[in-house]
Scaffold this active site. Structure first.
Site, mmCIF file in Angstrom:
data_model
loop_
_atom_site.group_PDB
_atom_site.id
_atom_site.type_symbol
_atom_site.label_atom_id
_atom_site.label_comp_id
_atom_site.label_asym_id
_atom_site.label_seq_id
_atom_site.Cartn_x
_atom_site.Cartn_y
_atom_site.Cartn_z
ATOM 1 N N CYS A 44 0.732 -5.419 5.223
ATOM 2 C CA CYS A 44 0.939 -4.338 4.256
ATOM 3 C C CYS A 44 2.018 -3.364 4.723
ATOM 4 O O CYS A 44 2.946 -3.043 3.986
ATOM 5 C CB CYS A 44 -0.384 -3.605 4.015
ATOM 6 S SG CYS A 44 -0.233 -2.255 2.838
ATOM 7 N N LYS A 52 7.761 -3.106 0.127
ATOM 8 C CA LYS A 52 7.929 -3.531 -1.274
ATOM 9 C C LYS A 52 8.015 -2.317 -2.205
ATOM 10 O O LYS A 52 8.872 -2.217 -3.047
ATOM 11 C CB LYS A 52 6.761 -4.451 -1.630
ATOM 12 C CG LYS A 52 6.661 -4.957 -3.039
ATOM 13 C CD LYS A 52 5.930 -4.072 -3.986
ATOM 14 C CE LYS A 52 4.529 -3.705 -3.639
ATOM 15 N NZ LYS A 52 3.545 -4.751 -3.741
ATOM 16 N N GLU A 182 7.012 -9.420 -8.532
ATOM 17 C CA GLU A 182 7.483 -8.152 -7.966
ATOM 18 C C GLU A 182 8.883 -8.316 -7.368
ATOM 19 O O GLU A 182 9.786 -7.518 -7.630
ATOM 20 C CB GLU A 182 6.511 -7.657 -6.895
ATOM 21 C CG GLU A 182 5.188 -7.173 -7.477
ATOM 22 C CD GLU A 182 4.244 -6.614 -6.418
ATOM 23 O OE1 GLU A 182 4.431 -6.884 -5.213
ATOM 24 O OE2 GLU A 182 3.302 -5.878 -6.806
ATOM 25 N N GLU A 444 -2.515 8.811 -22.581
ATOM 26 C CA GLU A 444 -3.322 9.241 -23.730
ATOM 27 C C GLU A 444 -3.538 8.099 -24.726
ATOM 28 O O GLU A 444 -4.469 8.125 -25.532
ATOM 29 C CB GLU A 444 -2.699 10.455 -24.433
ATOM 30 C CG GLU A 444 -1.412 10.167 -25.167
ATOM 31 C CD GLU A 444 -0.853 11.379 -25.909
ATOM 32 O OE1 GLU A 444 -1.629 12.139 -26.520
ATOM 33 O OE2 GLU A 444 0.384 11.560 -25.877
#
Ligand code: NDP
Length: 456
Positions: A44, A52, A182, A444
């Site tokens: 990570c 990343k 990604e 919303e």
């Protein structure tokens, strides 16, 4: 705690799971060692989530620059200094490696530098020196898996992407999961010409069908060439160094880098697991019970080496539950339901709960209602971007419970995190409807979805 062993706990692997486990156990008074052969922080911190996300931010500036013209900004197009970005990232990652080291030191954990190998149910060798421990935790994570395709020696994995030299003008990404999507988005945003090749008919298997179709279309709109049903047969390299990727459908040649993002496998090799009798499943992951105990009672496994959900926050949660089992009252458990997740594509994806497909399978098609909106966000009314966003709720008709919440749009991870809290309390659609929106925002939309979608 027994004095018979050198340590109460010896953790193998200094990634998210391992560091959290070692630190928390030491804070509870255990004598703890952690063995790590590379930089602290694991996937990570070093070659995953953190670099990343930093590169995703970098890519976002290019998009923001283009869009700023619609808001009245003028100026020459900026250019990316790739070397400077890499240096800045490396400096920040170095800082985080230091933070992890300091956290362990402050907690009183002994860090053993080197490759660790099990010598027995209570013994680990690190750099030729043997250490004994009452409990051993395997937390070595995973590593990229590249299938056995001709020319695999010419490809890179996600772990090399952050330090490519030079910047790839043309990039082919193979795979259609989290990392492929990604990386394709990010490198496209940074200025590469990107083609994504997925063997199957859709991206991001396991995600909601609408999200899968929507992101393929939005990535395409943004400029990533997405080719589905395109299984790669071989990769060849030309004399000038350029690469060619071939399938039954044709070839993509003259590319600079081929990234294989075709899944990650648990990192179990070289740890001496077989000799000690630690059982693996057919995916190569360590088999554990509900308390993360392997087939050897003194050896436990947490994080990507054993978990089916390869996510940092899940690894952290497992670490804390295990410490509680070994050194606390054992009450802390990980709930694997309603784990929110985000994919940092451009635009982002955020999701929590069941997909429409899972809900229909579990509760029957007649008991599931879909609320959905597909729109162009306020920001893009002036930006000139044609990007569209998607919000979707999956609701169980008979109970009104919101089973799944999915979105494709800006800051999806930030938005979904909050809704995940609501959903864990069992929020119903009526609760969503009675919640006043924050205006004007993207989020919303989730509290203003009034009419169920008519099946298309
Ligand atoms: P994924 O499992 O997400 O995706 C693997 C992809 O590779 C799938 O599209 C799959 O296709 C394809 N594939 C598998 N085998 C082959 C093959 N032999 N040839 C061609 N294609 C193949 O893996 P990733 O590597 O993308 O990521 C690993 C894990 O890391 C993720 O599952 C996730 O848990 C974690 N992760 C999380 C992130 C986040 O939270 N944002 C970011 C990055 C990673 P098919 O669909 O046909 O099976």
């Amino acid at each position: 705690m027994t004095e018979r062993h050198d340590f109460d706990l010896l953790v193998i692997g200094g990634g998210s799971a391992g560091v959290r486990c070692a630190r928390m156990a030491a804070q509870r008074g255990a004598r703890v060692a952690l063995a790590e052969a590379a930089a602290l922080g694991g996937t990570c911190v070093n070659v995953g989530c953190i670099p990343k996300k930093l590169y995703s931010y970098a890519a976002g500036y290019a998009e923001a620059f283009v869009e700023s013209a619609g808001y009245g900004w003028d100026g020459p197009p900026p250019t990316l200094d790739w070397k400077r970005l890499k240096q800045a990232r490396a400096k920040e990652i170095g800082r985080l490696n230091g933070v992890y080291g300091n956290l362990l030191k402050a907690a009183g954990v002994t860090v053993l530098e080197g490759w660790a190998k099990l010598d027995g149910p209570h013994t680990v060798s690190v750099g030729g020196k043997r250490h004994s421990a009452r409990h051993i935790v395997l937390a070595t994570g995973g590593m990229p898996h590249v299938p056995d395709v001709p020319g695999r020696e010419f490809v890179v994995t996600s772990e090399q992407m952050f330090d490519l030299d030079p910047f790839p003008r043309r990039l082919v990404v193979v795979g259609g999961g989290y990392i492929a999507c990604e990386m394709a988005s990010i490198f496209h945003g940074l200025g590469a010409e990107v083609t994504l090749l997925q063997r199957g008919g859709g991206l991001l298997a396991g995600f909601d069908g609408d999200v899968r179709r929507f992101i393929a279309s939005e990535m395409g709109r943004a400029g990533v060439e997405v080719k589905l049903n395109w299984p790669v047969e071989a990769i060849t390299r030309h004399a000038d160094g350029s690469l060619c990727v071939t399938s039954a459908h044709g070839s993509i040649c003259d590319t600079d880098v081929v990234l294989y993002a075709t899944g990650r496998k648990p990192l179990t090799a070289g740890l001496g697991l077989e000799a000690v009798g630690v059982a693996l499943n057919d995916q190569g992951a360590v088999v554990v019970d509900a308390d993360y105990r392997s087939s050897v009672p003194s050896i436990f496994a947490i994080g990507d080496i054993s978990s089916s959900k390869q996510l940092t926050p899940v690894a952290l949660a497992e670490a804390m539950a295990l410490v509680d089992t070994l050194f606390g009252d054992g009450k802390r458990k990980v709930d694997y339901d309603l784990v929110p997740t985000a994919v940092f594509t451009h635009p982002n994806i955020g999701t929590v709960g069941l997909t429409e497909e899972q809900s229909r399978n579990e509760f029957g098609a007649d008991d599931v209602e879909i609320y959905r909106s597909d729109f162009r966000s306020l920001r893009h009314t002036l930006s000139g971007s044609q990007e569209r966003s998607l919000v979707k709720l999956v609701v169980r008709k008979s109970t009104d419970q919101v089973l799944g919440l999915h979105m494709v749009g800006p800051d999806a991870g930030e938005i979904v995190q909050g809704f995940a809290v609501a959903m864990r309390t069992g929020a119903t659609k009526a609760v969503f409807d009675s919640t006043i929106g924050v205006h004007p925002t993207f989020a919303e939309e989730f509290v203003t979805l009034r009419e169920p979608a008519v099946d298309d």
